[in-house]
Structures are given as C-alpha cells and as structure tokens.
Design a protein around this motif. Structure first.
Motif, PDB file in Angstrom:
ATOM      1  N   PHE A 175       0.829  -1.201   0.000  1.00  0.00           N
ATOM      2  CA  PHE A 175       0.000   0.000   0.000  1.00  0.00           C
ATOM      3  C   PHE A 175       0.868   1.256   0.000  1.00  0.00           C
ATOM      4  O   PHE A 175       0.490   2.270  -0.600  1.00  0.00           O
ATOM      5  CB  PHE A 175      -0.931   0.008   1.212  1.00  0.00           C
ATOM      6  CG  PHE A 175      -2.250  -0.658   0.963  1.00  0.00           C
ATOM      7  CD1 PHE A 175      -3.307   0.023   0.407  1.00  0.00           C
ATOM      8  CD2 PHE A 175      -2.429  -2.003   1.270  1.00  0.00           C
ATOM      9  CE1 PHE A 175      -4.516  -0.591   0.158  1.00  0.00           C
ATOM     10  CE2 PHE A 175      -3.639  -2.638   1.031  1.00  0.00           C
ATOM     11  CZ  PHE A 175      -4.684  -1.931   0.473  1.00  0.00           C
ATOM     12  N   GLY A 176       2.022   1.184   0.665  1.00  0.00           N
ATOM     13  CA  GLY A 176       2.917   2.336   0.704  1.00  0.00           C
ATOM     14  C   GLY A 176       3.458   2.727  -0.656  1.00  0.00           C
ATOM     15  O   GLY A 176       3.875   3.873  -0.862  1.00  0.00           O
ATOM     16  N   ASN A 177       3.456   1.782  -1.593  1.00  0.00           N
ATOM     17  CA  ASN A 177       3.955   2.059  -2.948  1.00  0.00           C
ATOM     18  C   ASN A 177       2.850   1.979  -4.000  1.00  0.00           C
ATOM     19  O   ASN A 177       3.137   1.940  -5.202  1.00  0.00           O
ATOM     20  CB  ASN A 177       5.061   1.063  -3.298  1.00  0.00           C
ATOM     21  CG  ASN A 177       6.312   1.271  -2.477  1.00  0.00           C
ATOM     22  OD1 ASN A 177       7.115   2.155  -2.753  1.00  0.00           O
ATOM     23  ND2 ASN A 177       6.482   0.468  -1.438  1.00  0.00           N
ATOM     24  N   LEU A 178       1.594   1.975  -3.559  1.00  0.00           N
ATOM     25  CA  LEU A 178       0.485   1.784  -4.486  1.00  0.00           C
ATOM     26  C   LEU A 178       0.333   2.940  -5.461  1.00  0.00           C
ATOM     27  O   LEU A 178      -0.063   2.740  -6.622  1.00  0.00           O
ATOM     28  CB  LEU A 178      -0.817   1.580  -3.698  1.00  0.00           C
ATOM     29  CG  LEU A 178      -1.966   0.879  -4.431  1.00  0.00           C
ATOM     30  CD1 LEU A 178      -1.511  -0.461  -4.973  1.00  0.00           C
ATOM     31  CD2 LEU A 178      -3.148   0.688  -3.489  1.00  0.00           C
ATOM     32  N   ASN A 179       0.657   4.158  -5.048  1.00  0.00           N
ATOM     33  CA  ASN A 179       0.540   5.289  -5.973  1.00  0.00           C
ATOM     34  C   ASN A 179       1.527   5.146  -7.135  1.00  0.00           C
ATOM     35  O   ASN A 179       1.200   5.459  -8.282  1.00  0.00           O
ATOM     36  CB  ASN A 179       0.718   6.627  -5.257  1.00  0.00           C
ATOM     37  CG  ASN A 179       2.062   6.767  -4.568  1.00  0.00           C
ATOM     38  OD1 ASN A 179       2.684   5.768  -4.192  1.00  0.00           O
ATOM     39  ND2 ASN A 179       2.515   7.988  -4.387  1.00  0.00           N
ATOM     40  N   PHE A 180       2.729   4.654  -6.848  1.00  0.00           N
ATOM     41  CA  PHE A 180       3.701   4.410  -7.919  1.00  0.00           C
ATOM     42  C   PHE A 180       3.198   3.331  -8.868  1.00  0.00           C
ATOM     43  O   PHE A 180       3.299   3.467 -10.095  1.00  0.00           O
ATOM     44  CB  PHE A 180       5.047   3.994  -7.325  1.00  0.00           C
ATOM     45  CG  PHE A 180       6.007   3.445  -8.342  1.00  0.00           C
ATOM     46  CD1 PHE A 180       6.652   4.285  -9.235  1.00  0.00           C
ATOM     47  CD2 PHE A 180       6.252   2.077  -8.418  1.00  0.00           C
ATOM     48  CE1 PHE A 180       7.525   3.775 -10.191  1.00  0.00           C
ATOM     49  CE2 PHE A 180       7.122   1.562  -9.363  1.00  0.00           C
ATOM     50  CZ  PHE A 180       7.763   2.408 -10.253  1.00  0.00           C
ATOM     51  N   ILE A 181       2.630   2.275  -8.302  1.00  0.00           N
ATOM     52  CA  ILE A 181       2.127   1.170  -9.126  1.00  0.00           C
ATOM     53  C   ILE A 181       0.991   1.638 -10.034  1.00  0.00           C
ATOM     54  O   ILE A 181       0.950   1.318 -11.224  1.00  0.00           O
ATOM     55  CB  ILE A 181       1.660   0.009  -8.226  1.00  0.00           C
ATOM     56  CG1 ILE A 181       2.857  -0.579  -7.469  1.00  0.00           C
ATOM     57  CG2 ILE A 181       0.972  -1.076  -9.051  1.00  0.00           C
ATOM     58  CD1 ILE A 181       2.478  -1.586  -6.399  1.00  0.00           C
ATOM     59  N   ILE A 182       0.057   2.431  -9.479  1.00  0.00           N
ATOM     60  CA  ILE A 182      -1.124   2.859 -10.231  1.00  0.00           C
ATOM     61  C   ILE A 182      -0.799   3.928 -11.265  1.00  0.00           C
ATOM     62  O   ILE A 182      -1.245   3.849 -12.425  1.00  0.00           O
ATOM     63  CB  ILE A 182      -2.213   3.383  -9.263  1.00  0.00           C
ATOM     64  CG1 ILE A 182      -2.759   2.226  -8.415  1.00  0.00           C
ATOM     65  CG2 ILE A 182      -3.353   4.051 -10.041  1.00  0.00           C
ATOM     66  CD1 ILE A 182      -3.722   2.667  -7.342  1.00  0.00           C
ATOM     67  N   PHE A 183      -0.013   4.936 -10.888  1.00  0.00           N
ATOM     68  CA  PHE A 183       0.195   6.093 -11.761  1.00  0.00           C
ATOM     69  C   PHE A 183       1.397   5.965 -12.701  1.00  0.00           C
ATOM     70  O   PHE A 183       1.446   6.636 -13.734  1.00  0.00           O
ATOM     71  CB  PHE A 183       0.360   7.363 -10.922  1.00  0.00           C
ATOM     72  CG  PHE A 183      -0.891   7.807 -10.246  1.00  0.00           C
ATOM     73  CD1 PHE A 183      -1.863   8.517 -10.926  1.00  0.00           C
ATOM     74  CD2 PHE A 183      -1.121   7.496  -8.913  1.00  0.00           C
ATOM     75  CE1 PHE A 183      -3.029   8.922 -10.306  1.00  0.00           C
ATOM     76  CE2 PHE A 183      -2.284   7.892  -8.277  1.00  0.00           C
ATOM     77  CZ  PHE A 183      -3.241   8.605  -8.969  1.00  0.00           C
TER      78      PHE A 183
END
Length: 196
Positions: A175-183
């Motif tokens: 979850f801590g890296n989810l923004n990188f994964i999504i965007f």
C-alpha cells in the motif's frame, strides 16, 4: 477540458516547495522541543492523539543532518517530477500516496517516507539512465539506486513478516507504494504492451 479546469481549481501549485518547507518546520520543531511520537497507527484516530493524522506525513527524522539531506533530495526530485507530471497529476500522486499509507496502517504501522520514496521510484523508472552524485562524489545511475532500494524494501518486508509470522507487513508496504504502481508502473506497462 471542463473537467481539467475543475480539477485545476483544487490543485496546489509548487507542492514540492510547500511540502519541503512544512517538513522542515515540523521536524525542526520536533528536534528543538524534543518531541517524540510513535509511528502513525489507525488506532490513534480513536485516542487523544487523533490529530497526528495531520502531522504524520511531515515527520521524517529527528536527526538534523539526515533531515537536511532528505530535504535536499526531496526538493530536487520532487520538483523534477512535478514538472514532468504537471501540478494536477503530481498533486494526485502525492495525496493518494498519503491516503494509501493511512489504509496500509490497518495492516501494519508504516511511515509517510514511502510517499517520498515513491517520488524517487517514479524518476528512477522514467529516467533510469539519469546520473546523480552518490555522496556528492560518485556518479551512479538512478536505475541502480532504484533496484538496490527495492531489494532492501523487499528484504525488510520479508523479515518483518517472518518475525511477526504474518503477511501483513508485506501488505502495508504494498500500500505504501500503491501510488507508484497505479500512476507510473501500470500505465507504462500498458503502453509497452500496445507497442508490441
């Protein structure tokens, strides 16, 4: 076009500069006042420390030299990524990162530095051959620092999971890296797939 204009009304321009100043202010005050708070946990919302949800994104370290180094790196990388993505998307990238961190604390306590780490990951992924001076002396490509950092995070997640006997630390770091994964990661992989 109208949707973009409506979204830009809520965009904070120069977000990197504002965050750099706020992080510096919060951490310097913590150092001067010798304030120490535990890592943010979702349970704190139901205690007298509920207000920490507004400060935890800015608490990085109580070591002054580490803080100065962090501020320099974040300011440099953050401004570069903000120019690359544009302010609206960069705002969404950062604030969604904070939200994912809060959700991740349901599984295991994690710090907001993952949000700032995701900014580095984004640059390392978009510009793998960009060189930076390691310790201000040794030129090294972003991709190698990114790979080493990912390996360290994976090792840390596995270690926490083994010591706790639970998969929750791995979920929290995900979850801590989810923004990188999504965007960044998923759109890039989709583009590469289309070009094949």
């Amino acid at each position: 076009m109208d949707r973009n204009l409506r979204w830009e009304k809520f965009t904070i321009s120069n977000l990197t500069n504002i965050l750099t100043f706020t992080i510096a202010l919060v951490n310097i005050l913590d150092i001067i006042l010798n304030i120490s708070y535990p890592a943010f946990q979702i349970q704190l919302l139901f205690t007298d420390l509920w207000w920490q949800i507004f400060l935890f994104p800015f608490r990085i370290t109580k070591d002054l030299l580490s803080l100065i180094f962090f501020l320099y790196v974040f300011w440099t990388f953050g401004n570069t990524l903000e120019q690359e993505m544009g302010s609206p998307k960069f705002n969404l990238y950062v604030f969604s990162g904070y939200l994912f961190i809060i959700i991740g604390t349901f599984f295991y306590p994690i710090d907001a530095y993952f949000v700032y780490l995701s900014i580095f990951f984004a640059l390392a992924y978009l510009y793998p051959d960009m060189e930076i001076l390691f310790f201000f002396l040794i030129p090294i490509k972003m991709k190698w620092i990114g790979i080493i950092t990912v390996l360290l995070i994976v090792f840390q997640a596995i270690s926490f999971s083994l010591s706790s006997g639970s998969i929750l630390p791995i979920l929290s770091i995900l979850f801590g890296n989810l923004n990188f994964i999504i965007f960044i990661l998923i759109p890039s992989l989709k583009i590469r797939h289309r070009l094949r």
